[in-house]
Design an enzyme around this catalytic site. Structure first.
Site, PDB file in Angstrom:
ATOM      1  N   ASN A 180       0.730  -1.371  -0.059  1.00  0.00           N
ATOM      2  CA  ASN A 180      -0.063   0.068   0.004  1.00  0.00           C
ATOM      3  C   ASN A 180       0.815   1.333  -0.207  1.00  0.00           C
ATOM      4  OD1 ASN A 180      -2.526   1.246   0.645  1.00  0.00           O
ATOM      5  ND2 ASN A 180      -1.304   2.099   2.182  1.00  0.00           N
ATOM      6  N   ASP A 233       0.277  -6.319   4.582  1.00  0.00           N
ATOM      7  CA  ASP A 233      -0.054  -5.390   5.456  1.00  0.00           C
ATOM      8  C   ASP A 233      -1.201  -4.230   4.860  1.00  0.00           C
ATOM      9  OD1 ASP A 233       0.793  -3.688   7.712  1.00  0.00           O
ATOM     10  OD2 ASP A 233       1.101  -2.184   6.204  1.00  0.00           O
ATOM     11  N   GLU A 263      -3.952  -8.355   6.011  1.00  0.00           N
ATOM     12  CA  GLU A 263      -4.214  -7.489   7.409  1.00  0.00           C
ATOM     13  C   GLU A 263      -5.574  -6.747   6.914  1.00  0.00           C
ATOM     14  OE1 GLU A 263      -2.569  -4.394  10.539  1.00  0.00           O
ATOM     15  OE2 GLU A 263      -2.203  -4.373   8.249  1.00  0.00           O
TER      16      GLU A 263
END
Length: 635
Positions: free
Chosen positions: A300, A374, A403
């Site tokens: 990200n 993540d 996640e």
């Protein structure tokens, strides 16, 4: 006795507080809501797919169109007319429903897409429009945030709009825009090895400095303690003794921080952690012991010191400028929860997307067995669909775990796109019942029943009691290892893969709370150096070794059909039976500060595992305060 400040759990993300949840849900329901609702959720070859879309009360539209492609290209169209290369499917209005929260009528629509062959990636965009009007509205999602108020946001592009959500914890504006959705036909399912796994989560800088070396003593926990990959390799036998079958490593890429979630290079190892040779030695030694190795991978965002971002802000003509979403070039841009040092990539941009996919492929080629991904909710489902397909071509049995700190329906929407998601919802329930005493036995049992039934078979939900972003469980219970053991027994006798955070098994706790008295957040307090030698709680370690061995050797106790046989809110008691392969087991949990007994179902029972002690007397199992046991039915 010194008073220890213990804060309530704070789950970082858009759903962190009740007010933030309410604001987010209201904003979503008022617009075009899809949330990847589709039947079937993981289509096979030859199966048509039905997509479901809800138009909020403020959406004035009487047509819904879905533009889609099957060749990897971007779908496009306008007001029911597909662009060249795209196809279109028209929606059917199936229901009108009253929404009290929004005080208006919402409409439910269904769109059917035709069957496709195995391996096909179907990409689609959703448009709502008024037959007698002009323009249209597009399904959009939150793609990032900026600090401060909406004044920093530049002029939106066609179809873009913004959701401004301000909270006590953050001063953020969330940025939304239309997004391409996707699914892949013929999901091959989750690799079988994950179902049998027990994962050990290691924060590399805090685990072990390596043979003959000592941890450093930085002035604050934000500093560098000196853990290394060689240190992990030296302790693989210790890790395996816990019943571990897989290791999850915190980020190991070059980074200016102790945590590594701000990479400056995706193709090398942070020098203070070791070298590529050290990683290869770790992989070889782990694989020799039957241990898989998962990397923590952040797609990200990365560091603002990354050369790609530096080129983007220093050269307005750089093609890499389009990898980011600038709201006022060059100093204002969408970042990870407004953190200026963590610019967020636009992974719907083809070049940025390919960069991240190529980097992840590279590490699989080096021998990595999969990823913990993540902040999964940042990149689009379209990105993860393509990402997973690309990873499978390199290593068919690699595991991809997201996640996603979000609602259950969002977690479930990753079925067919990822192998599973870390179970933050179960985490909250486990801590509310066993640590904070905020949930009684009945509510916990109901949660477990409904939660385990909600998700499709084959979608992994690895469980955990604590991690690197929150107070350790032992800190919350003020060092009471009885309560930790009881919670761990419950965790290890539930169906999904357990994760053990380094140090929990030897009594590692904290010096301060992750929420300091001034309200500031300090997750590094839960990342203190691992305890070794005499500093370890050897009784607790022996318990975790026995528990890991028990889970691996007694699969019927977590695989079996689960039935609650006893629930007592007054005494904090819960018992459930599990039956599989002709075996019946009973898990008895006594969450009370006083000793007590739990009645056993009819038959002859034998005690197989205890957290402390247990005794069968007159058809009951007697347990000490905060005690638990597993019993096997003999007849």
């Amino acid at each position: 006795m010194e008073q220890i400040h213990v804060s309530a759990d704070f789950i970082f993300g858009t759903m962190a507080t009740d007010s933030r949840r309410l604001g987010y849900v209201r904003a979503e329901l008022a617009g075009i809501s899809h949330r990847y609702r589709m039947e079937p959720s993981a289509p096979k070859a030859g199966e048509p797919v039905r997509l479901f879309v809800t138009l909020g009360p403020s959406i004035t539209a009487d047509c819904v169109s879905v533009y889609y492609t099957t060749d990897g290209s971007e779908p496009a169209g306008q007001r029911g007319q597909p662009a060249p290369g795209s196809a279109v499917a028209s929606g059917q209005r199936i229901a009108s429903q009253w929404d009290t929260l929004l005080w208006g009528y919402a409409e439910e629509w269904m769109i059917e897409l035709p069957p496709q062959a195995t391996g096909t990636v179907v990409r689609y965009r959703i448009e709502a429009w008024l037959r007698e009007g002009k323009g249209s509205l597009w399904y959009s999602e939150v793609i990032g945030a900026t600090e401060g108020d909406g004044s920093v946001i530049g002029q939106p592009g066609p179809g873009d709009h913004y959701l401004r959500e301000m909270g006590a914890e953050f001063n953020l504006t969330f940025y939304r825009r239309p997004r391409t959705c996707a699914y892949r036909v013929g999901d091959e399912g989750t690799p079988a090895w994950l179902n049998e796994a027990l994962i050990y989560h290691i924060f590399i800088d805090r685990f072990h400095p390596g043979p003959g070396r000592q941890f450093a003593d930085p002035p604050t926990p934000m500093g560098i303690y000196g853990g290394t990959l060689a240190g992990i390799t030296a302790q693989l036998d210790y890790i395996a003794s816990l019943g571990t079958t897989a290791i999850w490593l915190s980020p190991l890429f070059p980074s200016p921080s102790h945590h590594g979630y701000d990479a400056t290079d995706y193709y090398s190892v942070e020098p203070r952690l070791g070298t590529m040779i050290d990683l290869q030695h770790l992989l070889a030694a782990a694989h020799d012991r039957g241990l898989r190795v998962l990397l923590d991978f952040t797609a990200n965002h990365f560091s603002n010191q990354h050369p790609i971002f530096q080129r983007a802000i220093s050269d307005p003509t750089s093609p890499e400028r389009d990898w980011f979403i600038f709201t006022r070039y060059p100093d204002r841009y969408v970042s990870f929860f407004g953190v200026h040092e963590l610019p967020q990539l636009d992974l719907d941009h083809p070049a940025a997307r390919q960069f991240m996919i190529d980097a992840a492929r590279y590490w699989l080629e080096q021998g990595i067995d999969g990823y913990r991904l993540d902040y999964t909710i940042g990149p689009s489902h379209d990105f993860w669909t393509v990402f997973r397909a690309a990873m499978r071509t390199v290593k068919p049995d690699c595991v991809l775990l997201g996640e996603a700190v979000d609602t259950a329906d969002i977690l479930r929407s990753y079925y067919g796109r990822l192998d599973g998601c870390l179970d933050f919802l179960l985490l909250q329930a486990l801590r509310r019942f066993f640590a904070f005493d905020e949930m009684n036995a009945s509510a916990f049992a109901v949660f477990l029943q409904r939660h385990l039934a909600y998700f499709p078979t084959g979608f992994a939900l690895p469980s955990f009691l604590d991690n690197h972003d929150m107070n350790r469980f032992l800190w919350v219970v003020r060092g009471d290892t009885r309560r930790l053991r009881l919670a761990a027994l419950c965790q290890y006798t539930l169906p999904h893969t357990p994760i053990l955070y380094y140090g929990t098994e030897v009594g590692l706790s904290q010096r301060l709370d992750v929420r300091h008295a001034d309200g500031s957040g300090h997750p590094e307090e839960s990342r203190l150096p691992m305890l070794w030698s005499e500093a370890q709680d050897r009784e607790l370690l022996a318990f975790y070794c026995r528990l890991g061995a028990f889970r691996r050797s007694t699969t019927a106790v977590w695989r079996g059909q689960r039935t609650f046989s006893h629930i007592d809110d007054h005494h904090g008691q819960l018992a459930y039976t599990c039956t599989a392969n002709g075996e019946t087991w009973l898990v008895a949990l006594h969450h009370s500060s006083q000793a007590g007994s739990i009645p056993l179902p009819a038959g002859t029972w034998d005690i197989a595992f205890v957290t402390q002690t247990a005794e069968i007397v007159a058809g009951k199992v007697w347990l000490p305060a905060y005690g638990g046991a597993v019993l096997r039915q003999l007849s």
